[in-house]
Structure formats: structure tokens, C-alpha cells
Motif scaffolding. Structure first.
Motif: not given
Length: 251
Positions: A8, A32, A67, A109, A111
Motif C-alpha cells: 500500500v 485502502n 481488510g 478501510y 476508500n
């Protein structure tokens, strides 16, 4: 729980000690959203992880993530730092407030979309010496939509007039033309130029606003107006804002 190894790109903006030698770091990522990284052993003398998680560091982080919840930092690549911000109290205070504002507008998480680029734009500009107060005002106005507050600044909220003199009405949720000032006696009573600045920094893409210059009196007036908009529509209570006030940077 399936944890996948992934890379990331992100910006570190908060960190704290965790257990004996571990670190927790909040990082704003491009895809993320905002995530919390656990860096095991980062505070040990031989570990290189700690240096990669200094505030205002940015680069590529290789993490194990499912996630949701904590992600674990494995290693990093090409990590640099906004040294001009890290080493300067005033720049640091403004940059911390900007990132704190974005952090509170999103859950982990989620966006960030264009707001990751907004954060990066703001840090680049503040780091390079652009007026941090003006950059902060740009971020505050552009971020209103992320908080669910999107005022009408293109035209008068009552009649749709796009030309002439305008003032801002928090109660009406946007600008009023001079013919409709009577509709809100508690409007902000801004000068036409001051309202024009608010409209500009809200409506124009932020990458076209980096070098905007206004005089100190106008900047002070727009700062107070933005503070009122936030206080009366979002009512945040951020430590980073209080710190700016303590430094008397927002008087």
C-alpha cells in the motif's frame, strides 16, 4: 480470518507505543483508506521499522491485511519524510490538523477517493513553504462534502443568481445574493471579496489553488467564517485544532 500480503502507498500521521517494543501507526493509504498498522519490535534498537513510521513519512508499506481491524507491517520500500513539516512546529501543527480532519471524516478501510490526493497536495504545499493557513482553509472547504455538508456556493440558494455580491448563510446552507440578504439576518456578513474567496477555494479543483494569495485581513475573515461553518454544522472537537489555537495561529 484470511490475511493477505499486499503493498500500500500511504502517509503516516499518528503513532504510539504498544506493549514493550511494538508500535501502532495510523496510515492514510491511496486505495485502502485509513488503516492501523502493528509493527512488531519496531522500537528495538536493531529494527528499521520504527524509522519508517515517523509522522509525515510516506512511501510503500508491505502489510498483512484482512481488510478490517489491525494490519501488520512486514517491511517497507522507498519511504521518505516531509522533513520541512516534521522539523517545523508551525507547519507540523497545520499538517496535523489537516490530516486529523480527513481522519475524522472517514471510517477505517473506507476508500478516500480524491481526498487522499487532497491530503498529499496539502502536505506537499505546506512542506515546500506555501502559506499553511491558506492550504488549511482549502482543505477545510473541500472536505465539507465528505462530512455530509455540501453548501451551495455556485448560486444564490433562493433565486439561483450567479452574478453580483454574495454573503454566506449557514442557516440556508450556502450563499445569498444581495437581493436576499434579508432572508437571514444571522448571515456571516462577509465582504464580497471574502465570500468570493470561499467560493473559489470550494469550487475550483485543489490542484489549481496551491498558490492562491490573499491579504491578511481577508484571510483572517475567511478563517473565522470557516470555523463558524464547522462549529455550527459539524461540531468537531479536535485536539489538533485546540493546539493551533494555543499557538495563537488562528487568532
Amino acid at each position: 480470518m484470511v490475511r493477505e500480503l499486499e503493498e500500500v502507498n500511504g502517509i503516516v500521521f499518528k503513532r504510539q507505543k504498544y506493549h514493550e517494543a511494538d508500535l501502532l501507526a495510523k496510515i492514510m493509504t491511496e486505495k485502502n483508506g485509513i488503516i492501523t498498522l502493528l509493527a512488531r519490535g519496531a522500537l528495538k534498537a536493531k529494527s528499521k521499522l520504527g524509522a519508517s513510521l515517523l509522522n509525515f513519512s510516506y512511501g510503500t508499506y508491505v502489510i498483512y491485511s484482512s481488510g478490517h481491524g489491525l494490519s501488520t507491517l512486514r517491511t517497507f520500500k522507498n519511504v521518505k519524510q516531509f522533513d520541512g513539516i516534521y522539523d517545523d512546529l508551525i507547519k507540523n501543527a497545520y499538517a496535523s490538523f489537516v490530516l486529523d480532519l480527513i481522519d475524522h471524516a472517514f471510517i477505517e478501510y473506507q476508500n478516500l477517493g480524491k481526498y487522499y490526493n487532497l491530503a498529499n497536495f496539502a502536505l506537499q504545499k505546506i512542506n515546500s513553504g506555501t502559506d499553511p493557513e491558506m492550504i488549511t482553509q482549502i482543505v477545510q472547504m473541500q472536505l465539507l462534502a465528505a462530512y455530509g455538508v455540501e453548501p451551495e456556493l455556485r448560486s444564490c440558494v433562493i433565486c439561483g443568481e450567479k452574478q453580483g455580491e454574495f454573503d454566506y448563510s449557514i442557516r440556508k446552507g450556502g450563499i445569498l445574493c444581495s437581493k436576499h440578504f434579508y432572508a437571514d439576518p444571522s448571515r456571516l456578513h462577509l465582504k464580497p471579496k471574502e465570500t468570493a474567496v470561499l467560493r473559489t477555494i470550494f469550487l475550483l479543483p485543489f490542484n489549481r489553488l496551491g498558490d492562491i494569495k490573499i491579504n491578511s485581513a481577508t484571510k483572517k475573515a475567511t478563517r473565522r467564517a470557516i470555523d463558524r461553518i464547522y462549529q455550527e454544522t459539524i461540531d468537531l472537537n479536535l485536539k489538533t485544532k485546540k493546539f493551533l489555537d494555543e499557538l495563537k495561529l488562528t487568532d
